[in-house]
Design a protein around this motif. Structure first.
Motif, PDB file in Angstrom:
ATOM      1  N   GLN A 158       0.870  -1.183   0.000  1.00 34.24           N
ATOM      2  CA  GLN A 158       0.000   0.000   0.000  1.00 34.24           C
ATOM      3  C   GLN A 158       0.896   1.218   0.000  1.00 34.24           C
ATOM      4  OE1 GLN A 158      -2.985  -0.278   3.065  1.00 34.24           O
ATOM      5  NE2 GLN A 158      -3.059  -2.502   2.833  1.00 34.24           N
ATOM      6  N   GLU A 159       0.634   2.081  -0.958  1.00 39.52           N
ATOM      7  CA  GLU A 159       1.567   3.181  -1.208  1.00 39.52           C
ATOM      8  C   GLU A 159       1.870   3.990   0.062  1.00 39.52           C
ATOM      9  OE1 GLU A 159       0.574   5.459  -4.653  1.00 39.52           O
ATOM     10  OE2 GLU A 159       2.502   6.504  -4.611  1.00 39.52           O
ATOM     11  N   GLU A 160       0.838   4.368   0.774  1.00 39.57           N
ATOM     12  CA  GLU A 160       1.081   5.236   1.936  1.00 39.57           C
ATOM     13  C   GLU A 160       1.907   4.501   3.001  1.00 39.57           C
ATOM     14  OE1 GLU A 160       1.908   8.104   4.022  1.00 39.57           O
ATOM     15  OE2 GLU A 160       1.178   8.481   2.002  1.00 39.57           O
ATOM     16  N   ALA A 161       1.574   3.210   3.208  1.00 41.60           N
ATOM     17  CA  ALA A 161       2.320   2.434   4.214  1.00 41.60           C
ATOM     18  C   ALA A 161       3.784   2.276   3.789  1.00 41.60           C
ATOM     19  CB  ALA A 161       1.666   1.073   4.391  1.00 41.60           C
TER      20      ALA A 161
ATOM     21  N   TRP B 202       5.751  -6.857 -16.666  1.00 43.62           N
ATOM     22  CA  TRP B 202       6.596  -5.923 -15.913  1.00 43.62           C
ATOM     23  C   TRP B 202       6.127  -4.484 -16.075  1.00 43.62           C
ATOM     24  CZ3 TRP B 202       8.426  -8.635 -12.347  1.00 43.62           C
ATOM     25  CH2 TRP B 202       8.793  -9.955 -12.589  1.00 43.62           C
ATOM     26  N   PHE B 203       4.819  -4.277 -15.792  1.00 37.54           N
ATOM     27  CA  PHE B 203       4.276  -2.918 -15.743  1.00 37.54           C
ATOM     28  C   PHE B 203       3.546  -2.757 -14.416  1.00 37.54           C
ATOM     29  CE2 PHE B 203       0.344  -4.931 -16.840  1.00 37.54           C
ATOM     30  CZ  PHE B 203       0.644  -5.844 -17.856  1.00 37.54           C
ATOM     31  N   VAL B 204       3.507  -1.512 -13.950  1.00 34.93           N
ATOM     32  CA  VAL B 204       3.066  -1.264 -12.578  1.00 34.93           C
ATOM     33  C   VAL B 204       1.580  -1.574 -12.374  1.00 34.93           C
ATOM     34  CG1 VAL B 204       2.545   1.189 -12.905  1.00 34.93           C
ATOM     35  CG2 VAL B 204       3.283   0.368 -10.649  1.00 34.93           C
ATOM     36  N   ASP B 205       1.243  -2.074 -11.193  1.00 34.04           N
ATOM     37  CA  ASP B 205      -0.138  -2.323 -10.801  1.00 34.04           C
ATOM     38  C   ASP B 205      -0.741  -0.982 -10.354  1.00 34.04           C
ATOM     39  OD1 ASP B 205      -2.505  -2.976  -9.599  1.00 34.04           O
ATOM     40  OD2 ASP B 205      -1.696  -4.666  -8.430  1.00 34.04           O
ATOM     41  N   ARG B 206      -1.640  -0.442 -11.159  1.00 36.27           N
ATOM     42  CA  ARG B 206      -2.223   0.884 -10.884  1.00 36.27           C
ATOM     43  C   ARG B 206      -3.153   0.870  -9.670  1.00 36.27           C
ATOM     44  NH1 ARG B 206      -0.687   5.894 -13.243  1.00 36.27           N
ATOM     45  NH2 ARG B 206       0.662   5.283 -14.930  1.00 36.27           N
ATOM     46  N   GLN B 207      -3.602  -0.320  -9.314  1.00 38.26           N
ATOM     47  CA  GLN B 207      -4.434  -0.393  -8.099  1.00 38.26           C
ATOM     48  C   GLN B 207      -3.573  -0.070  -6.881  1.00 38.26           C
ATOM     49  OE1 GLN B 207      -7.547  -2.687  -7.547  1.00 38.26           O
ATOM     50  NE2 GLN B 207      -8.085  -2.119  -9.633  1.00 38.26           N
TER      51      GLN B 207
ATOM     52  N   PHE C  93      -0.447   1.423  -7.071  1.00 41.75           N
ATOM     53  CA  PHE C  93       0.259   2.702  -7.254  1.00 41.75           C
ATOM     54  C   PHE C  93      -0.544   3.548  -8.248  1.00 41.75           C
ATOM     55  CE2 PHE C  93       3.355  -0.486  -6.036  1.00 41.75           C
ATOM     56  CZ  PHE C  93       4.020   0.137  -4.996  1.00 41.75           C
ATOM     57  N   PRO C  94      -1.649   4.145  -7.784  1.00 40.81           N
ATOM     58  CA  PRO C  94      -2.576   4.817  -8.696  1.00 40.81           C
ATOM     59  C   PRO C  94      -1.914   5.910  -9.543  1.00 40.81           C
ATOM     60  CG  PRO C  94      -3.476   4.700  -6.463  1.00 40.81           C
ATOM     61  CD  PRO C  94      -2.083   4.192  -6.385  1.00 40.81           C
ATOM     62  N   GLN C  95      -0.895   6.549  -8.991  1.00 40.35           N
ATOM     63  CA  GLN C  95      -0.266   7.623  -9.782  1.00 40.35           C
ATOM     64  C   GLN C  95       0.994   7.153 -10.497  1.00 40.35           C
ATOM     65  OE1 GLN C  95      -0.515  11.568  -7.606  1.00 40.35           O
ATOM     66  NE2 GLN C  95      -0.966  10.124  -5.965  1.00 40.35           N
ATOM     67  N   GLY C  96       1.136   5.862 -10.564  1.00 40.18           N
ATOM     68  CA  GLY C  96       2.269   5.302 -11.319  1.00 40.18           C
ATOM     69  C   GLY C  96       3.514   5.145 -10.472  1.00 40.18           C
ATOM     70  N   LEU C  97       4.455   4.418 -11.043  1.00 41.11           N
ATOM     71  CA  LEU C  97       5.695   4.125 -10.315  1.00 41.11           C
ATOM     72  C   LEU C  97       6.619   5.349 -10.267  1.00 41.11           C
ATOM     73  CD1 LEU C  97       6.780   1.660  -8.841  1.00 41.11           C
ATOM     74  CD2 LEU C  97       7.875   0.926 -10.961  1.00 41.11           C
ATOM     75  N   GLU C  98       6.564   6.178 -11.352  1.00 36.35           N
ATOM     76  CA  GLU C  98       7.420   7.387 -11.360  1.00 36.35           C
ATOM     77  C   GLU C  98       7.121   8.219 -10.113  1.00 36.35           C
ATOM     78  OE1 GLU C  98       5.575   6.699 -14.051  1.00 36.35           O
ATOM     79  OE2 GLU C  98       6.709   7.090 -15.899  1.00 36.35           O
ATOM     80  N   HIS C  99       5.827   8.378  -9.870  1.00 36.13           N
ATOM     81  CA  HIS C  99       5.392   9.207  -8.758  1.00 36.13           C
ATOM     82  C   HIS C  99       5.881   8.622  -7.428  1.00 36.13           C
ATOM     83  CE1 HIS C  99       2.841  11.933  -6.565  1.00 36.13           C
ATOM     84  NE2 HIS C  99       2.394  10.904  -5.848  1.00 36.13           N
TER      85      HIS C  99
END
Ligand code: DGJ
Length: 725
Positions: free
Chosen positions: A341-344, A380-385, A387-393
């Motif tokens: 989870q992105e925030e965690a 090998w592409f990011v799971d948007r669920q 990382f909703p704003q993408g891996l770059e972010h």
């Protein structure tokens, strides 16, 4: 230095402390005379003549009167008067398997040629190479025996090249990289064995009249056995006795064999596993065996370790990273597993940064729709669920926090539930029409297929180009079963395993050359491919999935027997330990992880302030000793009760770091001391208490070990060397 004496036919490879002798006779057979401590300018031309076995005197001047079996062969053939285990075996077009390669020429050159398509030790300024050319007139084939002597490092590397100069194809059934004969079997065999999460345990077995085989048939060098064997004097210890060893620069199926023959001589060999290998050598083509590293020590295991560490750090590891201290990392795996989870994760990164961590590693679960092991390998592409704003972010935020960013990939694998599988189901390793076994819910990609190799090179290049990545953990989590390829002809199917390795090495070479700044970490469910082949491309390896400090003692001891500690990943993890449930003190987990590339495999954001402070202190401490641990010299120390404790030491010009771990507390144990080694006798060292002692005292009396009523207790001392003692 390498010399040849034409009058006696003797070759002498003379290292700093080691000599290796061979002799060719008038019939142009090549015999092994000696491998051991350095001899001056002698020409031991009497050795063959004096060999007397079973009341038979070998008269090597008269071909009719000698049996090859009675004599030590340098690279033994199959089917002649030597019925012992051969080093190679070929099948010719007419179905026969007998060969007779004889010396025709040799060349001694400065430097060292590379091995086409295979990893090998890089040349040193002082190395020399001997190439001996042998020829089999019956089949029109040339064989080249390569020996490179590293003078100062005092090691020899060997490999074989076979060239078909005839007009019909020849099948190679076996082609070992090295073979050495020792005159007597009064020796112990040492090897590194285990399983997943229990790798590289040191095994020592006395030899008897048997055929010994240490091998992998799993498609990787494997958790089960490392591609290493040693023969050693029965009395050999850490600091005394002869040890003869071989390590294969190869990451696939290997065999290391020791055969004690009926008259007590011993043949020790290493190479590609012949039981799963056959190669069609077409006219005009050559085949190159992997490289074997031969290390002899006259002074026990300590010298052996030092020779391997030095040679691998200087000539095997990618030069950019060989002498570079490694970042302290936090890895998301044991902290979050697939629950990313992105925030965690950002909270984990912030806490880690506050404690002194330098690199954040996003492990498995960031791509496709991977919530467990059943899907997405290949996508090998990011799971948007997640990382909703993408891996770059996400990476930008990690960098803003002040950490480097690392990412996990498992490029050699494919899940049935993946875009890649839906497009290219024929890219799996499989035998068409047969059931493929799942392992960890996944299949293996067919790296024998150049289209798959190109696809991987392109996909990984795009990934590493697109994102700001400092570190890559390259994982590989299953053995190969039902090994076959849709891209190979029927006659090439037996070449599958070796072709896979050549394909993998091609991909690794391309990707690591294109991204020289990325620090690559090799992993195969931990140490399943902790071998010199992978080390050539990737300067560090995740030593084991077992992060328990006590289990790690044996694993790290075995690994560091030959591989430099700078190549060995070691992390502190949560308790109870996730692999075995043991609870050990944080201090001991830290002391054990400080034996290699240090990091954390736990949720550092979920700790109380007292524990956070301890971890901060641990990281501060490691930063003070990091260069000594990763670039200094490593010694194993003798401990009072060796089944129940381990101790080791790192030393450089400035300081000495000593670590001691006691496994179980014992009643009524009088206080003991830990004698140090490798110190300068006349130098003055300052203890953590401020007291000063001379090196000779510390080596004679040692340091006092605490007597405590506590299991899994550890101590670490850092002794500063005084400038002008
Ligand atoms: C096996 C590795 O050894 C672990 O550290 C972790 O990366 C998992 N694979 C992820 O699937």
């Amino acid at each position: 230095m390498i010399t040849f004496d034409a009058a006696t036919g003797i070759f002498h490879l003379q290292g700093k402390h080691t000599s290796y002798f061979m002799q060719k006779n008038e019939q142009n057979h090549l015999f092994h005379l000696y491998w051991g401590s350095r001899l001056a300018k002698r020409l031991p031309d009497y050795v063959l003549k004096e060999i007397k076995r079973a009341s038979y005197i070998a008269d090597t001047d008269h071909i009719k009167e000698y049996k090859l079996e009675r004599l030590p062969q340098e690279y033994p053939a199959f089917g002649n008067s030597d019925l012992r285990k051969p080093a190679y075996q070929l099948t010719f077009q007419n179905g026969t398997q007998i060969s007779d390669f004889r010396y025709t020429a040799h060349e001694i050159t400065k430097g060292k040629p590379g091995l086409e398509g295979l990893p090998s030790l890089r040349e040193s300024d002082d190395c020399e190479t001997l190439i001996i050319k042998l020829h089999d007139a019956y089949q029109q084939m040339d064989m080249f025996l390569f020996y490179t002597l590293y003078l100062e490092a005092d090691i020899i590397t060997r490999h074989i090249e076979l060239k078909n100069t005839g007009t019909t194809a020849v099948e190679i059934n076996q082609l070992n990289s090295a073979c050495v004969e020792l005159p007597s079997s009064d020796l112990d065999l040492m090897h590194l064995s285990g399983s997943w999460a229990r790798e590289t345990h040191i095994q020592r077995t006395p030899l008897s009249q048997l055929n010994y085989r240490v091998e992998s048939t799993r498609g990787s060098s494997s958790h089960e056995h490392n591609p290493f064997i040693a023969l050693m004097d029965k009395e050999a210890t850490e600091t005394a006795g002869s040890v003869y060893s071989m390590n294969l620069v190869y990451s696939g199926n290997f065999e290391a064999t020791v055969d004690v023959e009926m008259q007590d001589a011993v043949r020790m060999q290493i190479g590609i596993n012949s039981s799963l290998f056959d190669w069609q050598l077409q006219p005009g083509k050559s085949f190159v065996s992997p490289e074997a590293v031969l290390v002899y020590s006259q002074h026990g295991l300590q010298e052996l370790t030092h020779k391997y560490h030095r040679a691998y750090q200087n000539y095997l590891l990618p030069p950019k990273f060989a002498q570079q201290e490694r970042p302290i990392l936090v890895n998301s795996w044991e902290a979050c597993y697939f629950d990313l989870q992105e925030e965690a994760l950002l909270e984990l990164a912030r806490s880690s940064k506050e404690l002194g961590v330098e690199l954040f590693v996003l492990d498995d679960g960031w791509f496709g729709h991977r919530d467990d092991t059943s899907s997405s390998l290949g996508d090998w592409f990011v799971d948007r669920q997640k990382f909703p704003q993408g891996l770059e972010h996400f990476i930008a935020q990690i960098k803003q926090i002040g950490l480097d960013f690392g990412i996990w990939v498992e490029p050699e694998m494919i899940s049935e539930d993946s875009e890649l599988y839906r497009q290219h189901s024929d890219w799996c390793v499989e035998v068409p029409g047969r059931l493929k076994s799942y392992s960890r819910g996944q299949f293996v990609l067919d790296l024998t297929n150049p289209a798959v190799q190109d696809y991987l090179i392109e996909t990984l290049s795009e990934l590493f180009q697109r994102y700001d990545i400092d570190y890559v953990k390259w994982d590989m989590n299953r053995s190969m079963t039902e090994a076959g390829s849709n891209a190979l002809t029927s006659s090439q199917q037996k070449e599958f395993y070796h072709r896979y390795m050549l394909g993998l090495y091609r991909v690794l070479a391309k990707v690591t050359e294109e991204f020289p700044e990325i620090l690559f970490e090799n992993c195969a469910g931990g140490g399943g491919r902790f071998d010199p082949g992978m080390m050539y491309y990737m300067p560090q390896t995740w030593t084991s999935d077992d992060t328990d400090a006590i289990e790690r003692l044996a694993i790290q001891e075995g690994t560091s027997l030959i591989y430099p500690t700078i190549s060995m990943g070691a992390h502190v993890s949560q308790v109870p330990n996730h692999q075995i449930g043991r609870v050990t003190p944080l201090n001991t987990r830290g002391v054990v992880a400080m034996q290699g590339n240090f990091g954390y495999e736990m949720d550092l954001s979920a700790l109380g302030s007292a524990e956070k402070q301890k971890i901060k202190d641990q990281i501060d401490q490691f930063k003070l000793i990091r260069s000594t641990v990763q670039l200094g010299k490593f010694y194993r120390l003798a401990v009072p009760n060796k089944e129940n404790a381990k101790a080791w030491l790192f030393i450089d010009e400035q300081q000495v770091v000593i670590s001691y771990v006691q496994i179980h507390a014992k009643p009524n144990s009088p206080s003991k001391r830990l004698r140090l080694i490798g110190l300068e006798p006349e130098a003055l060292y300052q203890l953590p208490t401020g007291e000063k002692r001379y090196g000779d005292e510390l080596m004679a009396f040692g340091l006092a070990i605490d007597t405590v009523k506590e299991d899994f207790y550890s101590q670490q001392w850092v002794l500063k060397k005084e400038e002008d003692a």
